[in-house]
Design a protein around this motif. Structure first.
Motif, PDB file in Angstrom:
ATOM      1  N   SER A   1       0.824  -1.185  -0.057  1.00  0.00           N
ATOM      2  CA  SER A   1       0.006  -0.041  -0.111  1.00  0.00           C
ATOM      3  C   SER A   1       0.959   1.177  -0.053  1.00  0.00           C
ATOM      4  CB  SER A   1      -0.659  -0.004   1.249  1.00  0.00           C
ATOM      5  OG  SER A   1      -1.692   0.535   1.839  1.00  0.00           O
ATOM      6  N   THR A   2       0.638   2.147  -0.895  1.00  0.00           N
ATOM      7  CA  THR A   2       1.331   3.711  -0.723  1.00  0.00           C
ATOM      8  C   THR A   2       0.478   4.669  -0.282  1.00  0.00           C
ATOM      9  OG1 THR A   2       2.425   2.820  -2.820  1.00  0.00           O
ATOM     10  CG2 THR A   2       2.547   5.339  -2.190  1.00  0.00           C
ATOM     11  N   VAL A   3       0.908   5.321   0.641  1.00  0.00           N
ATOM     12  CA  VAL A   3       0.081   6.430   1.436  1.00  0.00           C
ATOM     13  C   VAL A   3       1.070   7.629   1.370  1.00  0.00           C
ATOM     14  CG1 VAL A   3      -1.105   5.005   2.776  1.00  0.00           C
ATOM     15  CG2 VAL A   3       1.034   5.725   3.547  1.00  0.00           C
ATOM     16  N   GLU A   4       0.415   8.924   1.335  1.00  0.00           N
ATOM     17  CA  GLU A   4       1.318   9.982   1.479  1.00  0.00           C
ATOM     18  C   GLU A   4       1.123  10.492   2.932  1.00  0.00           C
ATOM     19  OE1 GLU A   4       0.841  14.715   0.292  1.00  0.00           O
ATOM     20  OE2 GLU A   4       0.245  13.142  -1.275  1.00  0.00           O
ATOM     21  N   PHE A  34      -1.211   5.550  11.138  1.00  0.00           N
ATOM     22  CA  PHE A  34      -2.187   4.655   9.747  1.00  0.00           C
ATOM     23  C   PHE A  34      -2.358   3.416  10.605  1.00  0.00           C
ATOM     24  CE2 PHE A  34       0.840   7.489   7.482  1.00  0.00           C
ATOM     25  CZ  PHE A  34      -0.093   8.041   6.426  1.00  0.00           C
ATOM     26  N   ARG A  36      -3.655  -0.772   9.705  1.00  0.00           N
ATOM     27  CA  ARG A  36      -3.755  -1.599   8.524  1.00  0.00           C
ATOM     28  C   ARG A  36      -5.122  -1.981   8.688  1.00  0.00           C
ATOM     29  NH1 ARG A  36      -0.783  -7.414   8.457  1.00  0.00           N
ATOM     30  NH2 ARG A  36      -2.077  -7.294  10.446  1.00  0.00           N
ATOM     31  N   ASP A  37      -5.865  -2.022   7.464  1.00  0.00           N
ATOM     32  CA  ASP A  37      -7.137  -2.488   7.605  1.00  0.00           C
ATOM     33  C   ASP A  37      -7.424  -3.257   6.152  1.00  0.00           C
ATOM     34  OD1 ASP A  37      -9.935  -2.958   8.000  1.00  0.00           O
ATOM     35  OD2 ASP A  37     -10.346  -0.896   7.222  1.00  0.00           O
ATOM     36  N   GLY A  39      -5.220  -5.318   4.539  1.00  0.00           N
ATOM     37  CA  GLY A  39      -4.148  -5.166   3.865  1.00  0.00           C
ATOM     38  C   GLY A  39      -3.902  -3.796   3.442  1.00  0.00           C
ATOM     39  N   ALA A  40      -4.684  -2.782   3.518  1.00  0.00           N
ATOM     40  CA  ALA A  40      -4.460  -1.150   3.130  1.00  0.00           C
ATOM     41  C   ALA A  40      -4.143  -0.598   4.438  1.00  0.00           C
ATOM     42  CB  ALA A  40      -5.535  -0.913   2.338  1.00  0.00           C
ATOM     43  N   LEU A  41      -3.439   0.492   4.239  1.00  0.00           N
ATOM     44  CA  LEU A  41      -3.077   1.541   5.172  1.00  0.00           C
ATOM     45  C   LEU A  41      -4.153   2.510   5.209  1.00  0.00           C
ATOM     46  CD1 LEU A  41       0.665   1.670   5.471  1.00  0.00           C
ATOM     47  CD2 LEU A  41      -0.708   0.582   6.842  1.00  0.00           C
ATOM     48  N   ARG A  42      -4.904   2.999   6.204  1.00  0.00           N
ATOM     49  CA  ARG A  42      -5.920   4.069   6.145  1.00  0.00           C
ATOM     50  C   ARG A  42      -5.429   4.974   7.493  1.00  0.00           C
ATOM     51  NH1 ARG A  42      -9.334   4.379  10.249  1.00  0.00           N
ATOM     52  NH2 ARG A  42      -9.759   2.451  11.445  1.00  0.00           N
TER      53      ARG A  42
END
Length: 179
Positions: A1-4, A34, A36-37, A39-42
């Motif tokens: 996952s890519t996050v800013e 962030f 992990r939810d 598999g994605a980061l929120r």
């Protein structure tokens, strides 16, 4: 996952013991957590503190310790609620072991705290014109520091210098023991 995380540079990352939370600390004092939810980061929460976050780590209770310009700050990770402050100046690194917290400032301020009581146990200023970059516990009775002068200093549990290692060219090490 890519996050800013934020527009400035990311200085440090930390993952909680359950691998559910990711912390990012920024160059301009930005803090972001962030989760992990699936598999994605929120993003969970964000905050600001005085000075860049150069080092961060979660403890066993998922509290977050972060370096700042005025010490090492403890936050509740879920919402970045500030907690304890272990005071110091321009702190760049810390390490934890056996209920103790050792902190190192850029200008050589080295302090040892009891984590439970937050009481300062010992404090010294390392005499060197160079910036100090790293500190680590090496067992129960030794603390190592590293600085830009190429010296690795070894301290006892009272923060007295036990020996100094100088990193020389070609992989050689020069060791001295104070009298």
């Amino acid at each position: 996952s890519t996050v800013e995380a934020f527009p400035s540079s990311v200085r440090t990352l930390a993952i909680d013991p359950r691998s559910k939370l990711l912390f990012a600390g920024g160059n301009d004092g930005e803090l972001r957590v962030f989760e992990r939810d699936a598999g994605a980061l929120r993003p969970v929460t964000a905050g600001l503190q005085p000075g860049a976050a150069y080092r961060a780590a979660f403890d066993e209770q998922a509290s977050l310790l972060v370096t700042s310009d005025d010490g090492v700050r403890r936050y509740r990770a879920a919402d970045l609620t500030p907690g304890d402050l272990y005071p110091g100046r321009v702190i760049r690194w810390f390490d934890r072991a056996g209920g103790r917290l050792v902190v190192l400032g850029l200008h050589g301020e080295l302090a040892l705290f009891d984590e439970a009581t937050r009481k300062l146990q010992h404090h010294v200023v390392i005499d060197s014109p160079f910036n100090h970059r790293s500190v680590a516990f090496a067992g129960a009775h030794r603390i190592f520091t590293a600085s830009a002068d190429g010296l690795l200093r070894v301290f006892d549990e009272r923060l007295r210098v036990v020996s100094t290692l100088e990193l020389l060219r070609d992989g050689f090490v020069w060791s001295t023991t104070p009298r």
